[in-house]
Design a protein around this motif. Sequence first.
Motif, PDB file in Angstrom:
ATOM      1  N   MET A 127      14.884  -3.534   0.397  1.00 31.47           N
ATOM      2  CA  MET A 127      14.079  -3.232   0.478  1.00 31.47           C
ATOM      3  C   MET A 127      13.757  -2.944  -1.145  1.00 31.47           C
ATOM      4  SD  MET A 127      14.046  -0.819   3.840  1.00 31.47           S
ATOM      5  CE  MET A 127      12.313   0.195   2.778  1.00 31.47           C
ATOM      6  N   PRO A 128      12.510  -2.436  -1.625  1.00 33.44           N
ATOM      7  CA  PRO A 128      12.559  -2.079  -3.095  1.00 33.44           C
ATOM      8  C   PRO A 128      12.688  -0.884  -3.508  1.00 33.44           C
ATOM      9  CG  PRO A 128      10.488  -2.779  -2.347  1.00 33.44           C
ATOM     10  CD  PRO A 128      11.424  -2.317  -1.469  1.00 33.44           C
ATOM     11  N   THR A 129      13.660  -0.669  -4.160  1.00 29.85           N
ATOM     12  CA  THR A 129      14.120   0.753  -5.281  1.00 29.85           C
ATOM     13  C   THR A 129      13.147   1.465  -4.887  1.00 29.85           C
ATOM     14  OG1 THR A 129      14.258  -0.135  -7.565  1.00 29.85           O
ATOM     15  CG2 THR A 129      15.657  -0.847  -6.656  1.00 29.85           C
ATOM     16  N   ILE A 130      14.159   3.167  -5.109  1.00 25.86           N
ATOM     17  CA  ILE A 130      12.796   3.802  -5.187  1.00 25.86           C
ATOM     18  C   ILE A 130      13.551   5.291  -6.067  1.00 25.86           C
ATOM     19  CG2 ILE A 130      11.911   6.587  -3.632  1.00 25.86           C
ATOM     20  CD1 ILE A 130      12.288   4.668  -0.925  1.00 25.86           C
ATOM     21  N   ASP A 131      12.280   5.336  -6.800  1.00 31.52           N
ATOM     22  CA  ASP A 131      13.074   5.919  -7.962  1.00 31.52           C
ATOM     23  C   ASP A 131      12.930   7.337  -7.626  1.00 31.52           C
ATOM     24  OD1 ASP A 131      13.570   8.228 -10.832  1.00 31.52           O
ATOM     25  OD2 ASP A 131      12.739   6.785 -11.921  1.00 31.52           O
ATOM     26  N   THR A 132      14.004   8.057  -7.462  1.00 38.27           N
ATOM     27  CA  THR A 132      14.205   9.808  -7.031  1.00 38.27           C
ATOM     28  C   THR A 132      13.447  10.461  -8.221  1.00 38.27           C
ATOM     29  OG1 THR A 132      16.282  10.071  -9.221  1.00 38.27           O
ATOM     30  CG2 THR A 132      16.940   9.742  -7.404  1.00 38.27           C
ATOM     31  N   GLN A 133      12.468  10.157  -9.309  1.00 38.87           N
ATOM     32  CA  GLN A 133      11.296  10.985  -9.452  1.00 38.87           C
ATOM     33  C   GLN A 133      10.227  10.773  -8.749  1.00 38.87           C
ATOM     34  OE1 GLN A 133      11.068  12.737 -12.184  1.00 38.87           O
ATOM     35  NE2 GLN A 133      13.425  13.216 -12.447  1.00 38.87           N
ATOM     36  N   ASN A 134       9.848   9.660  -7.771  1.00 38.34           N
ATOM     37  CA  ASN A 134       8.549   9.468  -7.108  1.00 38.34           C
ATOM     38  C   ASN A 134       9.276   9.944  -5.316  1.00 38.34           C
ATOM     39  OD1 ASN A 134       7.174   8.326  -9.173  1.00 38.34           O
ATOM     40  ND2 ASN A 134       8.303   6.531  -9.306  1.00 38.34           N
ATOM     41  N   VAL A 309      -6.829  -9.793  -2.046  1.00 33.44           N
ATOM     42  CA  VAL A 309      -7.566  -9.569  -3.019  1.00 33.44           C
ATOM     43  C   VAL A 309      -6.123  -9.448  -4.000  1.00 33.44           C
ATOM     44  CG1 VAL A 309      -9.495  -8.103  -4.458  1.00 33.44           C
ATOM     45  CG2 VAL A 309     -10.192  -8.850  -2.439  1.00 33.44           C
ATOM     46  N   PRO A 310      -6.359  -9.333  -4.972  1.00 28.73           N
ATOM     47  CA  PRO A 310      -4.913  -9.161  -6.071  1.00 28.73           C
ATOM     48  C   PRO A 310      -4.988  -7.566  -6.317  1.00 28.73           C
ATOM     49  CG  PRO A 310      -6.129 -10.845  -6.980  1.00 28.73           C
ATOM     50  CD  PRO A 310      -6.734 -10.553  -5.711  1.00 28.73           C
ATOM     51  N   PHE A 311      -4.279  -7.166  -7.147  1.00 26.36           N
ATOM     52  CA  PHE A 311      -3.613  -5.009  -6.979  1.00 26.36           C
ATOM     53  C   PHE A 311      -3.976  -5.658  -8.481  1.00 26.36           C
ATOM     54  CE2 PHE A 311      -3.817  -5.842  -2.323  1.00 26.36           C
ATOM     55  CZ  PHE A 311      -3.738  -4.336  -2.091  1.00 26.36           C
ATOM     56  N   LEU A 312      -4.759  -4.161  -9.087  1.00 27.46           N
ATOM     57  CA  LEU A 312      -4.204  -3.914 -10.633  1.00 27.46           C
ATOM     58  C   LEU A 312      -3.767  -2.092  -9.637  1.00 27.46           C
ATOM     59  CD1 LEU A 312      -5.885  -3.917 -13.532  1.00 27.46           C
ATOM     60  CD2 LEU A 312      -3.670  -4.719 -12.983  1.00 27.46           C
ATOM     61  N   CYS A 313      -2.588  -1.755  -9.756  1.00 22.98           N
ATOM     62  CA  CYS A 313      -1.500  -0.181  -9.448  1.00 22.98           C
ATOM     63  C   CYS A 313      -1.250   1.037  -9.378  1.00 22.98           C
ATOM     64  CB  CYS A 313       0.046  -0.489  -8.628  1.00 22.98           C
ATOM     65  SG  CYS A 313      -0.150  -2.145  -7.950  1.00 22.98           S
ATOM     66  N   TRP A 314      -2.205   2.007  -9.359  1.00 28.97           N
ATOM     67  CA  TRP A 314      -2.310   2.565 -10.161  1.00 28.97           C
ATOM     68  C   TRP A 314      -1.748   3.446  -9.259  1.00 28.97           C
ATOM     69  CZ3 TRP A 314      -6.471   3.713 -13.776  1.00 28.97           C
ATOM     70  CH2 TRP A 314      -6.953   5.020 -15.255  1.00 28.97           C
ATOM     71  N   PRO A 315      -0.266   4.113  -8.840  1.00 29.65           N
ATOM     72  CA  PRO A 315       0.162   5.020  -7.853  1.00 29.65           C
ATOM     73  C   PRO A 315      -0.031   6.343  -8.071  1.00 29.65           C
ATOM     74  CG  PRO A 315       1.592   3.334  -8.374  1.00 29.65           C
ATOM     75  CD  PRO A 315       0.493   3.395  -9.538  1.00 29.65           C
ATOM     76  N   PHE A 316      -0.202   7.639  -7.531  1.00 31.51           N
ATOM     77  CA  PHE A 316      -0.679   8.765  -8.114  1.00 31.51           C
ATOM     78  C   PHE A 316       0.600   9.617  -7.042  1.00 31.51           C
ATOM     79  CE2 PHE A 316      -4.750   7.776  -8.916  1.00 31.51           C
ATOM     80  CZ  PHE A 316      -5.267   8.440  -9.599  1.00 31.51           C
ATOM     81  N   VAL A 317       0.401   9.940  -5.965  1.00 35.39           N
ATOM     82  CA  VAL A 317       2.168  10.696  -5.106  1.00 35.39           C
ATOM     83  C   VAL A 317       2.637   9.492  -4.328  1.00 35.39           C
ATOM     84  CG1 VAL A 317       0.961  12.383  -6.332  1.00 35.39           C
ATOM     85  CG2 VAL A 317      -0.090  11.525  -4.192  1.00 35.39           C
ATOM     86  N   SER A 318       3.141  10.316  -3.194  1.00 35.78           N
ATOM     87  CA  SER A 318       3.753  10.769  -2.019  1.00 35.78           C
ATOM     88  C   SER A 318       4.384   8.849  -2.209  1.00 35.78           C
ATOM     89  CB  SER A 318       2.670  10.336  -0.972  1.00 35.78           C
ATOM     90  OG  SER A 318       2.982  10.755   0.107  1.00 35.78           O
ATOM     91  N   ASP A 319       4.260   8.088  -0.887  1.00 35.17           N
ATOM     92  CA  ASP A 319       4.875   6.649  -0.352  1.00 35.17           C
ATOM     93  C   ASP A 319       3.357   5.576  -1.625  1.00 35.17           C
ATOM     94  OD1 ASP A 319       1.607   6.926   0.601  1.00 35.17           O
ATOM     95  OD2 ASP A 319       2.003   5.152   1.963  1.00 35.17           O
ATOM     96  N   GLN A 320       2.733   6.146  -2.367  1.00 40.35           N
ATOM     97  CA  GLN A 320       1.956   5.405  -3.362  1.00 40.35           C
ATOM     98  C   GLN A 320       2.889   4.673  -4.170  1.00 40.35           C
ATOM     99  OE1 GLN A 320      -1.068   7.747  -4.494  1.00 40.35           O
ATOM    100  NE2 GLN A 320      -1.340   8.409  -2.723  1.00 40.35           N
ATOM    101  N   TYR A 321       4.302   5.080  -4.625  1.00 41.83           N
ATOM    102  CA  TYR A 321       5.304   4.204  -5.700  1.00 41.83           C
ATOM    103  C   TYR A 321       5.424   3.457  -4.818  1.00 41.83           C
ATOM    104  CZ  TYR A 321       4.100   8.053  -9.446  1.00 41.83           C
ATOM    105  OH  TYR A 321       3.440   9.178  -9.442  1.00 41.83           O
ATOM    106  N   LEU A 322       5.732   3.301  -3.466  1.00 33.02           N
ATOM    107  CA  LEU A 322       7.100   2.704  -2.736  1.00 33.02           C
ATOM    108  C   LEU A 322       5.883   1.505  -2.884  1.00 33.02           C
ATOM    109  CD1 LEU A 322       9.639   1.767  -1.533  1.00 33.02           C
ATOM    110  CD2 LEU A 322       9.091   2.125   0.342  1.00 33.02           C
ATOM    111  N   ASN A 323       5.271   1.515  -1.717  1.00 34.87           N
ATOM    112  CA  ASN A 323       3.689   0.532  -2.340  1.00 34.87           C
ATOM    113  C   ASN A 323       3.250  -0.178  -3.333  1.00 34.87           C
ATOM    114  OD1 ASN A 323       3.911   1.729   0.658  1.00 34.87           O
ATOM    115  ND2 ASN A 323       1.438   3.102   0.558  1.00 34.87           N
ATOM    116  N   LYS A 324       3.315  -0.254  -4.395  1.00 31.38           N
ATOM    117  CA  LYS A 324       3.064  -0.695  -5.566  1.00 31.38           C
ATOM    118  C   LYS A 324       4.300  -1.369  -5.846  1.00 31.38           C
ATOM    119  CE  LYS A 324       3.611  -0.012 -10.343  1.00 31.38           C
ATOM    120  NZ  LYS A 324       4.139   0.597 -11.402  1.00 31.38           N
ATOM    121  N   SER A 325       5.466  -1.118  -5.643  1.00 34.03           N
ATOM    122  CA  SER A 325       6.660  -2.100  -5.112  1.00 34.03           C
ATOM    123  C   SER A 325       6.785  -2.789  -4.657  1.00 34.03           C
ATOM    124  CB  SER A 325       7.863  -1.148  -5.133  1.00 34.03           C
ATOM    125  OG  SER A 325       8.297   0.273  -5.809  1.00 34.03           O
TER     126      SER A 325
END
Length: 396
Positions: A127-134, A309-325
């Motif tokens: 699975m993708p890594t999760i930064d503890t900051q996120n 559709v291709p993405f440009l990822c701009w996560p803000f909070v919560s699960d969005q950082y993992l989704n970006k990964s």
Amino acid sequence: MGIPHFLCIPYPVQGHVNPLVQFSLALAKHGCKVTFLHTEFSLKRDNTAASANNFEGSQMKVVTLPDGLGPEDDRSDMAKVILSIKNTMPARLPKLIEYGLGFGNCSQTRDQRLPTKNQAIQLSPNMPTIDTQNFPWRGFNKTLFEHIVQEMQTSELGEWWLCNTVYDLEPEAFSLSPKFLPIGPLVESDSNLSSFWQEDTTCLEWLDQQSPKSVVYVSFGSLATVEPNQFKELALGLDLIDKPFIWVVRPSNDNKKVNANAYPHEFLGSKGKIVGWAPQKKILSHPAIACFISHCGWNSTLEGVCAGVPFLCWPFVSDQYLNKSYICDVWKIGLGLEKDENGIISREEIKKKVDQLVSDKVIKARSLKWKEMIINNIVEGGQSSKNLNFFIDWAK
């Protein structure tokens, strides 16, 4: 066999209500009874109202309970809403069902909600890594962390954890528990059955006038808030790119506040179409769309993948950082936007990444392959379709 009766209780924001409405309709279509619980406030603001009119002739009934907040309260304060709901609703639920629903106590202290050091962790080797900051609860007060812990404890009581996803999108996540059952994606078919804001459909007519694969679509979902300085930089970035754009600038969540973000005086916006809310699935499926600048909320992620559709990822909070990964590193159908030394995504960065993304033929081809995989899962006989039928048969 008896007829199963389900009680569906979404958190009262659009990104949670919509997929649970779709799931409820699927259950009703298979002959199950469904009671769908709205908060009184959510039902009143729901333009297309998940109401009796929408579900006439189905096995689905809509009921409401108060969320415990007054008209003057700010419902964009997630922790405040969660706490109020949990203090108000449980005592009222027995009036709707034959037995009460209890809420366990969270035994965690405050010292346990924040990581002791900054590092990257993995829940499973592939699975993708999760930064503890996120971590998903970072940026919120302790109430959200306590809520997540409590929900994880409560989920152990269930025999199945129904997941709004597809097995092939994240197979390693499904290796964590045999209870996970993917039945997604639960996205609207032809129309948005539950919309908190009026959709501006003129953008579809505008899209019809644009060239294929030429338009940049920008939307940050129903919750994310862009700070004023970043809002201005985004506006100027959209001016800078040599492409037409659709930009969703959402109305305030509490229907009272005026949007605090002001367009910079030098912003032209002449190449674009700015709307308050939009029929996102139809936009993403339109042949004129080139890419999706997204907050990477799970509903938007699924809808983008479904549309190829291709993405440009701009996560803000919560699960969005993992989704970006997943989008950038696992599925490899998008690029991330990097902040400068001031914590701002600059107009130059926006232009650079848009240009890079729309010219990348490999990402485009990969996006279409993932789209095909999703479609194969949800058609009759596909794995998600089979899983849903299996669950309903189990329930019956």
